[in-house]
Design an enzyme around this catalytic site. Structure first.
Site, PDB file in Angstrom:
ATOM      1  N   TYR A  55       0.823  -1.221   0.000  1.00 15.55           N
ATOM      2  CA  TYR A  55       0.000   0.000   0.000  1.00 15.55           C
ATOM      3  C   TYR A  55       0.853   1.265   0.000  1.00 15.55           C
ATOM      4  CZ  TYR A  55      -3.979  -2.990   0.226  1.00 15.55           C
ATOM      5  OH  TYR A  55      -4.911  -3.943  -0.109  1.00 15.55           O
ATOM      6  N   ARG A  58       1.456   1.922  -3.596  1.00  7.74           N
ATOM      7  CA  ARG A  58       0.227   2.465  -4.234  1.00  7.74           C
ATOM      8  C   ARG A  58       0.046   3.941  -3.858  1.00  7.74           C
ATOM      9  NH1 ARG A  58       0.756  -2.002  -5.220  1.00  7.74           N
ATOM     10  NH2 ARG A  58       1.578  -1.002  -7.050  1.00  7.74           N
ATOM     11  N   GLN A  88     -15.262   2.060  -5.996  1.00  6.13           N
ATOM     12  CA  GLN A  88     -14.518   0.965  -5.378  1.00  6.13           C
ATOM     13  C   GLN A  88     -13.052   1.373  -5.243  1.00  6.13           C
ATOM     14  OE1 GLN A  88     -15.853  -2.989  -7.396  1.00  6.13           O
ATOM     15  NE2 GLN A  88     -16.452  -1.341  -8.756  1.00  6.13           N
ATOM     16  N   VAL A  90      -9.621   3.367  -4.186  1.00  7.17           N
ATOM     17  CA  VAL A  90      -9.092   3.906  -2.932  1.00  7.17           C
ATOM     18  C   VAL A  90      -8.303   5.186  -3.197  1.00  7.17           C
ATOM     19  CG1 VAL A  90      -9.125   1.674  -1.766  1.00  7.17           C
ATOM     20  CG2 VAL A  90      -7.091   2.319  -3.049  1.00  7.17           C
ATOM     21  N   HIS A 106     -14.305   0.744  -0.631  1.00  5.92           N
ATOM     22  CA  HIS A 106     -13.161  -0.094  -0.222  1.00  5.92           C
ATOM     23  C   HIS A 106     -12.079   0.672   0.524  1.00  5.92           C
ATOM     24  CE1 HIS A 106     -14.402  -3.131  -3.590  1.00  5.92           C
ATOM     25  NE2 HIS A 106     -15.142  -3.241  -2.504  1.00  5.92           N
ATOM     26  N   GLY A 171     -15.683   1.358 -15.721  1.00  4.90           N
ATOM     27  CA  GLY A 171     -14.349   0.815 -15.456  1.00  4.90           C
ATOM     28  C   GLY A 171     -14.275  -0.176 -14.319  1.00  4.90           C
ATOM     29  N   THR A 172     -15.190  -1.095 -14.303  1.00  9.67           N
ATOM     30  CA  THR A 172     -15.113  -2.143 -13.274  1.00  9.67           C
ATOM     31  C   THR A 172     -15.438  -3.490 -13.903  1.00  9.67           C
ATOM     32  OG1 THR A 172     -16.079  -3.027 -11.235  1.00  9.67           O
ATOM     33  CG2 THR A 172     -17.478  -1.531 -12.485  1.00  9.67           C
TER      34      THR A 172
HETATM   35  P1  OAD Z   1     -10.667  -4.555 -12.142  1.00  9.99           P
HETATM   36  O1  OAD Z   1      -9.204  -4.467 -12.358  1.00  9.99           O
HETATM   37  O2  OAD Z   1     -11.238  -5.848 -11.717  1.00  9.99           O
HETATM   38  O3  OAD Z   1     -11.420  -4.100 -13.457  1.00  9.99           O
HETATM   39  C1  OAD Z   1     -11.023  -2.960 -14.148  1.00  9.99           C
HETATM   40  C2  OAD Z   1     -11.966  -2.723 -15.287  1.00  9.99           C
HETATM   41  O4  OAD Z   1     -11.573  -1.500 -15.896  1.00  9.99           O
HETATM   42  C3  OAD Z   1     -11.935  -3.795 -16.375  1.00  9.99           C
HETATM   43  O5  OAD Z   1     -13.274  -4.192 -16.677  1.00  9.99           O
HETATM   44  C4  OAD Z   1     -11.273  -3.098 -17.562  1.00  9.99           C
HETATM   45  O6  OAD Z   1     -11.800  -3.521 -18.819  1.00  9.99           O
HETATM   46  C5  OAD Z   1     -11.642  -1.646 -17.290  1.00  9.99           C
HETATM   47  N1  OAD Z   1     -10.749  -0.640 -17.905  1.00  9.99           N
HETATM   48  C6  OAD Z   1      -9.437  -0.716 -18.194  1.00  9.99           C
HETATM   49  N2  OAD Z   1      -8.996   0.450 -18.716  1.00  9.99           N
HETATM   50  C7  OAD Z   1     -10.068   1.282 -18.755  1.00  9.99           C
HETATM   51  C8  OAD Z   1     -10.268   2.637 -19.182  1.00  9.99           C
HETATM   52  N3  OAD Z   1      -9.280   3.379 -19.679  1.00  9.99           N
HETATM   53  N4  OAD Z   1     -11.513   3.159 -19.051  1.00  9.99           N
HETATM   54  C9  OAD Z   1     -12.538   2.425 -18.558  1.00  9.99           C
HETATM   55  N5  OAD Z   1     -12.405   1.159 -18.145  1.00  9.99           N
HETATM   56  C10 OAD Z   1     -11.192   0.586 -18.232  1.00  9.99           C
HETATM   57  O7  OAD Z   1     -11.033  -3.374 -11.097  1.00  9.99           O
HETATM   58  P2  OAD Z   1     -12.345  -3.198 -10.215  1.00  9.99           P
HETATM   59  O8  OAD Z   1     -13.538  -3.764 -10.886  1.00  9.99           O
HETATM   60  O9  OAD Z   1     -12.365  -1.800  -9.770  1.00  9.99           O
HETATM   61  O10 OAD Z   1     -10.772  -4.248  -4.111  1.00  9.99           O
HETATM   62  O11 OAD Z   1     -11.981  -4.120  -8.979  1.00  9.99           O
HETATM   63  C11 OAD Z   1     -12.837  -4.158  -7.884  1.00  9.99           C
HETATM   64  C12 OAD Z   1     -12.067  -4.383  -6.626  1.00  9.99           C
HETATM   65  O12 OAD Z   1     -11.182  -5.482  -6.782  1.00  9.99           O
HETATM   66  C13 OAD Z   1     -11.123  -3.245  -6.241  1.00  9.99           C
HETATM   67  O13 OAD Z   1     -11.777  -2.204  -5.557  1.00  9.99           O
HETATM   68  C14 OAD Z   1     -10.134  -3.928  -5.356  1.00  9.99           C
HETATM   69  C15 OAD Z   1      -9.898  -5.168  -6.204  1.00  9.99           C
HETATM   70  O14 OAD Z   1      -9.447  -6.270  -5.548  1.00  9.99           O
HETATM   71  C16 OAD Z   1     -10.049  -4.402  -2.994  1.00  9.99           C
HETATM   72  O15 OAD Z   1      -8.838  -4.295  -2.960  1.00  9.99           O
HETATM   73  C17 OAD Z   1     -10.877  -4.731  -1.804  1.00  9.99           C
END
Ligand code: OAD
Length: 231
Positions: A55, A58, A88, A90, A106, A171-172
């Site tokens: 962290y 990060r 989600q 941080v 988160h 973006g998730t």
């Molecule tokens: P992910 O890394 O799982 O997903 C990221 C998403 O962003 C993917 O669907 C990509 O296709 C998309 N992406 C990449 N580049 C992009 C861009 N320029 N514009 C838009 N989208 C883009 O991340 P999260 O879904 O945020 O939790 O992950 C959820 C949680 O998992 C996080 O908060 C973290 C992680 O483990 C904890 O640490 C508790």
């Protein structure tokens, strides 16, 4: 006229254009680090230094980068919509761009909290080391929700989603629960947009409008549609 209620559920992808790594894209953070070694309470028990270092890296990265056009676009829309951002992430990029209501499901990298009292939370913009204590003498830890820990802001986030007119998911990968389940707090009559270059369509139904592009570009395209509906 009352502003329409627009809620955003953002994930790591919205900060990708700022240079923040996502988790599950190719070469993402979880390809380089084992979740069980850096993002669980058990990892902090057994190897706190490794967790703190993860962290600390990060946090240092976050202090070097800036919000991007997508964060600014959402801040700008506050003139037109009643906006809540449920993130989600941080990082503090939504706040730095000017968004005024941001809920961090988160946790937040720029905060530290006591290991003995989770209500004792402090602003923190440097590394956390073993031996760094709160004013009450307890070791500090990152103010992050680790895997296996409760997500205290979920109930509040669900209420916000349920009351909104429009939901934009950006973006998730929608793989981490309970956050990913928020889209189901929405009723059928409301409109959901999902902006992501590689959307995860496995948990969404056909009524969700998918915009397959990067966050900044997707929001710019969506602006035309949303503002037209406001007239
Ligand atoms: P992910 O890394 O799982 O997903 C990221 C998403 O962003 C993917 O669907 C990509 O296709 C998309 N992406 C990449 N580049 C992009 C861009 N320029 N514009 C838009 N989208 C883009 O991340 P999260 O879904 O945020 O939790 O992950 C959820 C949680 O998992 C996080 O908060 C973290 C992680 O483990 C904890 O640490 C508790």
């Amino acid at each position: 006229m009352q502003k329409r209620k627009l809620t955003v559920l953002s994930g790591a992808g919205i900060s990708a254009e700022s240079g923040m790594a996502t988790f599950r894209d190719e070469g993402g953070l979880w390809a380089q680090h084992d979740i069980s070694e850096v993002a669980t309470p058990e990892a902090f028990e057994s190897n706190p230094e490794k967790v703190l270092n993860f962290y600390n890296e990060r946090r240092r990265k976050l202090l070097e980068i800036k919000p991007n056009a997508a964060h600014y676009q959402l801040a700008k829309w506050e003139k037109t919509f009643d906006i809540n951002i449920i993130t989600q992430n941080v990082d503090d990029l939504h706040e730095r761009a000017g968004s005024s209501r941001v809920i961090h499901l988160h946790g937040e990298l720029l905060k530290a909290r006591s290991t003995s009292n989770e209500q004792h939370i402090y602003d923190w913009n440097k590394d956390i080391h073993l031996g760094d204590t709160c004013p009450h003498g307890s070791q500090l830890r990152p103010h992050i929700v680790w895997f296996g820990e409760a997500v205290p802001k979920m109930a509040y986030a669900e209420q916000i989603v349920a009351k909104s007119d429009i939901l934009i998911v950006i973006g998730t990968s929608l793989q981490v629960y309970p956050a990913a389940g928020l889209i189901h707090a929405f009723t059928r009559s409301q409109k959901i947009y999902y902006i992501d270059p590689q959307p995860n369509t496995s948990t969404i139904d056909s009524s969700v409008v998918i915009i397959k592009s990067k966050a900044s570009e997707g929001l710019l395209n969506l602006e035309k549609t949303l503002l037209r509906d406001e007239k």
